[in-house]
Write a protein that holds these residues in place. Structure first.
Motif, PDB file in Angstrom:
ATOM      1  N   ALA A  74      62.014  44.965  40.533  1.00 44.71           N
ATOM      2  CA  ALA A  74      60.737  44.750  39.853  1.00 44.71           C
ATOM      3  C   ALA A  74      59.782  45.906  40.120  1.00 44.71           C
ATOM      4  N   ASP A  75      58.900  46.153  39.168  1.00 40.35           N
ATOM      5  CA  ASP A  75      57.942  47.262  39.237  1.00 40.35           C
ATOM      6  C   ASP A  75      56.525  46.710  39.433  1.00 40.35           C
ATOM      7  N   PRO A  76      55.975  46.860  40.658  1.00 41.16           N
ATOM      8  CA  PRO A  76      54.621  46.350  40.901  1.00 41.16           C
ATOM      9  C   PRO A  76      53.560  46.993  40.004  1.00 41.16           C
ATOM     10  N   LYS A  77      53.730  48.257  39.626  1.00 40.32           N
ATOM     11  CA  LYS A  77      52.759  48.922  38.737  1.00 40.32           C
ATOM     12  C   LYS A  77      52.758  48.252  37.364  1.00 40.32           C
ATOM     13  N   ALA A  78      53.948  47.919  36.851  1.00 32.57           N
ATOM     14  CA  ALA A  78      54.023  47.196  35.580  1.00 32.57           C
ATOM     15  C   ALA A  78      53.405  45.811  35.737  1.00 32.57           C
ATOM     16  N   GLY A  79      53.587  45.196  36.906  1.00 32.72           N
ATOM     17  CA  GLY A  79      52.979  43.897  37.181  1.00 32.72           C
ATOM     18  C   GLY A  79      51.466  43.979  37.237  1.00 32.72           C
ATOM     19  N   GLU A  80      50.948  45.091  37.760  1.00 31.11           N
ATOM     20  CA  GLU A  80      49.496  45.281  37.800  1.00 31.11           C
ATOM     21  C   GLU A  80      48.932  45.364  36.380  1.00 31.11           C
ATOM     22  N   ALA A  81      49.674  46.030  35.490  1.00 30.29           N
ATOM     23  CA  ALA A  81      49.234  46.106  34.085  1.00 30.29           C
ATOM     24  C   ALA A  81      49.234  44.717  33.448  1.00 30.29           C
ATOM     25  N   ILE A  82      50.226  43.902  33.764  1.00 32.08           N
ATOM     26  CA  ILE A  82      50.277  42.529  33.241  1.00 32.08           C
ATOM     27  C   ILE A  82      49.115  41.717  33.806  1.00 32.08           C
ATOM     28  N   ALA A  83      48.801  41.932  35.080  1.00 35.43           N
ATOM     29  CA  ALA A  83      47.727  41.180  35.743  1.00 35.43           C
ATOM     30  C   ALA A  83      46.361  41.456  35.135  1.00 35.43           C
ATOM     31  N   LYS A  84      46.208  42.584  34.444  1.00 35.52           N
ATOM     32  CA  LYS A  84      44.926  42.884  33.800  1.00 35.52           C
ATOM     33  C   LYS A  84      44.572  41.806  32.772  1.00 35.52           C
ATOM     34  N   ARG A  85      45.583  41.145  32.221  1.00 32.61           N
ATOM     35  CA  ARG A  85      45.339  40.046  31.275  1.00 32.61           C
ATOM     36  C   ARG A  85      44.668  38.863  31.972  1.00 32.61           C
ATOM     37  N   CYS A  86      44.844  38.789  33.285  1.00 33.55           N
ATOM     38  CA  CYS A  86      44.388  37.631  34.052  1.00 33.55           C
ATOM     39  C   CYS A  86      42.983  37.808  34.621  1.00 33.55           C
ATOM     40  N   THR A  87      42.421  39.015  34.490  1.00 31.81           N
ATOM     41  CA  THR A  87      41.140  39.298  35.138  1.00 31.81           C
ATOM     42  C   THR A  87      39.962  38.546  34.536  1.00 31.81           C
ATOM     43  N   ALA A  88      40.124  37.962  33.381  1.00 33.86           N
ATOM     44  CA  ALA A  88      39.042  37.150  32.827  1.00 33.86           C
ATOM     45  C   ALA A  88      38.829  35.892  33.669  1.00 33.86           C
ATOM     46  N   CYS A  89      39.893  35.432  34.323  1.00 34.35           N
ATOM     47  CA  CYS A  89      39.804  34.187  35.088  1.00 34.35           C
ATOM     48  C   CYS A  89      40.018  34.362  36.588  1.00 34.35           C
ATOM     49  N   HIS A  90      40.706  35.417  37.008  1.00 34.80           N
ATOM     50  CA  HIS A  90      41.058  35.599  38.418  1.00 34.80           C
ATOM     51  C   HIS A  90      40.570  36.943  38.950  1.00 34.80           C
ATOM     52  N   THR A  91      40.314  36.977  40.267  1.00 35.63           N
ATOM     53  CA  THR A  91      40.097  38.243  40.967  1.00 35.63           C
ATOM     54  C   THR A  91      41.303  38.470  41.860  1.00 35.63           C
ATOM     55  N   PHE A  92      41.515  39.729  42.248  1.00 38.41           N
ATOM     56  CA  PHE A  92      42.710  40.078  43.009  1.00 38.41           C
ATOM     57  C   PHE A  92      42.398  40.793  44.323  1.00 38.41           C
ATOM     58  N   ASP A  93      41.134  41.065  44.593  1.00 34.94           N
ATOM     59  CA  ASP A  93      40.778  41.818  45.784  1.00 34.94           C
ATOM     60  C   ASP A  93      40.623  40.898  46.995  1.00 34.94           C
ATOM     61  N   LYS A  94      40.838  41.466  48.195  1.00 35.11           N
ATOM     62  CA  LYS A  94      40.740  40.707  49.426  1.00 35.11           C
ATOM     63  C   LYS A  94      39.315  40.181  49.565  1.00 35.11           C
ATOM     64  N   GLY A  95      39.196  38.889  49.758  1.00 37.74           N
ATOM     65  CA  GLY A  95      37.887  38.264  49.894  1.00 37.74           C
ATOM     66  C   GLY A  95      37.152  38.103  48.576  1.00 37.74           C
ATOM     67  N   GLY A  96      37.834  38.345  47.452  1.00 37.37           N
ATOM     68  CA  GLY A  96      37.202  38.249  46.143  1.00 37.37           C
ATOM     69  C   GLY A  96      36.771  36.829  45.815  1.00 37.37           C
ATOM     70  N   ALA A  97      35.822  36.747  44.930  1.00 41.17           N
ATOM     71  CA  ALA A  97      35.278  35.445  44.530  1.00 41.17           C
ATOM     72  C   ALA A  97      36.240  34.714  43.600  1.00 41.17           C
ATOM     73  N   ASN A  98      36.120  33.406  43.616  1.00 35.87           N
ATOM     74  CA  ASN A  98      36.827  32.598  42.629  1.00 35.87           C
ATOM     75  C   ASN A  98      36.061  32.699  41.326  1.00 35.87           C
ATOM     76  N   ARG A  99      36.778  32.652  40.234  1.00 34.72           N
ATOM     77  CA  ARG A  99      36.155  32.618  38.911  1.00 34.72           C
ATOM     78  C   ARG A  99      36.556  31.291  38.277  1.00 34.72           C
ATOM     79  N   VAL A 100      36.942  31.339  37.022  1.00 33.78           N
ATOM     80  CA  VAL A 100      37.474  30.141  36.371  1.00 33.78           C
ATOM     81  C   VAL A 100      38.745  29.714  37.104  1.00 33.78           C
ATOM     82  N   GLY A 101      39.503  30.708  37.582  1.00 34.49           N
ATOM     83  CA  GLY A 101      40.679  30.487  38.408  1.00 34.49           C
ATOM     84  C   GLY A 101      40.419  31.039  39.801  1.00 34.49           C
ATOM     85  N   PRO A 102      41.275  30.688  40.775  1.00 34.10           N
ATOM     86  CA  PRO A 102      41.055  31.140  42.147  1.00 34.10           C
ATOM     87  C   PRO A 102      41.391  32.621  42.331  1.00 34.10           C
ATOM     88  N   ASN A 103      40.846  33.212  43.406  1.00 36.47           N
ATOM     89  CA  ASN A 103      41.207  34.571  43.802  1.00 36.47           C
ATOM     90  C   ASN A 103      42.683  34.550  44.200  1.00 36.47           C
TER      91      ASN A 103
END
Length: 182
Positions: A74-103
């Motif tokens: 698996a390619d984590p860089k390709a996964g990071e590009a896919i995860a950009k679709r999720c940023t409307a609801c989720h954060t990915f940074d350490k200690g990040g805030a919850n949004r519509v979905g959890p960090n």
């Protein structure tokens, strides 16, 4: 005779305008091709008790191939590009805030319902003792509604195993000590 000549001119003008408008439409569609996505990135949740035609036609728990063997390549860089679709609801940074979905920092290996202060659905609260291992995450992101009926997550899911493996590889990297691969 002049009245019929005037009528002919009016009729010709109306027909010519129609033909020009139709021709402009054909030319416009030929020059500009609108992009229509294959599927929505974010699904729309229907009211409780209702079901869309697509959901009714879909098997309740379709067999999902094991994700473990795909994680090695698996390619984590390709996964990071896919995860950009999720940023409307989720954060990915350490200690990040919850949004519509959890960090999602440290999600791999964490217990279901791990994010402090996030209002999980009853379906996920009932799984709180279970860890988010690779297979659990794969099943959830393949079809959240089938994995946890009643979930608040409106995402339709990732059907392609390679995309899920790439996304999971990226999620695995979001930890101080990533969980070992299977």
């Amino acid at each position: 005779m002049s009245a019929s000549f005037e009528f002919n001119k009016v009729a010709a003008a109306v027909l010519t305008a129609g033909i020009v408008a139709m021709g402009a439409g054909f030319v416009g569609r030929g020059l500009v091709k609108p992009h229509t996505p294959e599927k929505n990135v974010i699904g729309i949740e229907a009211a409780e008790g209702t079901q869309t035609a697509a959901a009714a036609a879909e098997p309740a728990a379709a067999a999902i191939e094991p994700i473990g063997p795909l994680l090695a390549s698996a390619d984590p860089k390709a996964g990071e590009a896919i995860a950009k679709r999720c940023t409307a609801c989720h954060t990915f940074d350490k200690g990040g805030a919850n949004r519509v979905g959890p960090n999602l920092w440290g999600i791999v290996g964490a217990k279901h319902g791990h994010a402090e202060g996030f209002a999980y659905s009853d379906a996920l609260k009932g799984m709180s003792a279970k860890p988010w291992d690779y297979e659990e995450i794969s099943h959830f992101i393949a079809n959240p509604k089938a994995y946890a009926p009643g979930t608040k997550m409106a995402f339709a899911g990732l059907r392609k195993a390679e995309e899920r493996a790439n996304l999971i590889a990226y999620l695995r990297s979001l930890a101080d000590s990533p969980v070992p691969l299977p």
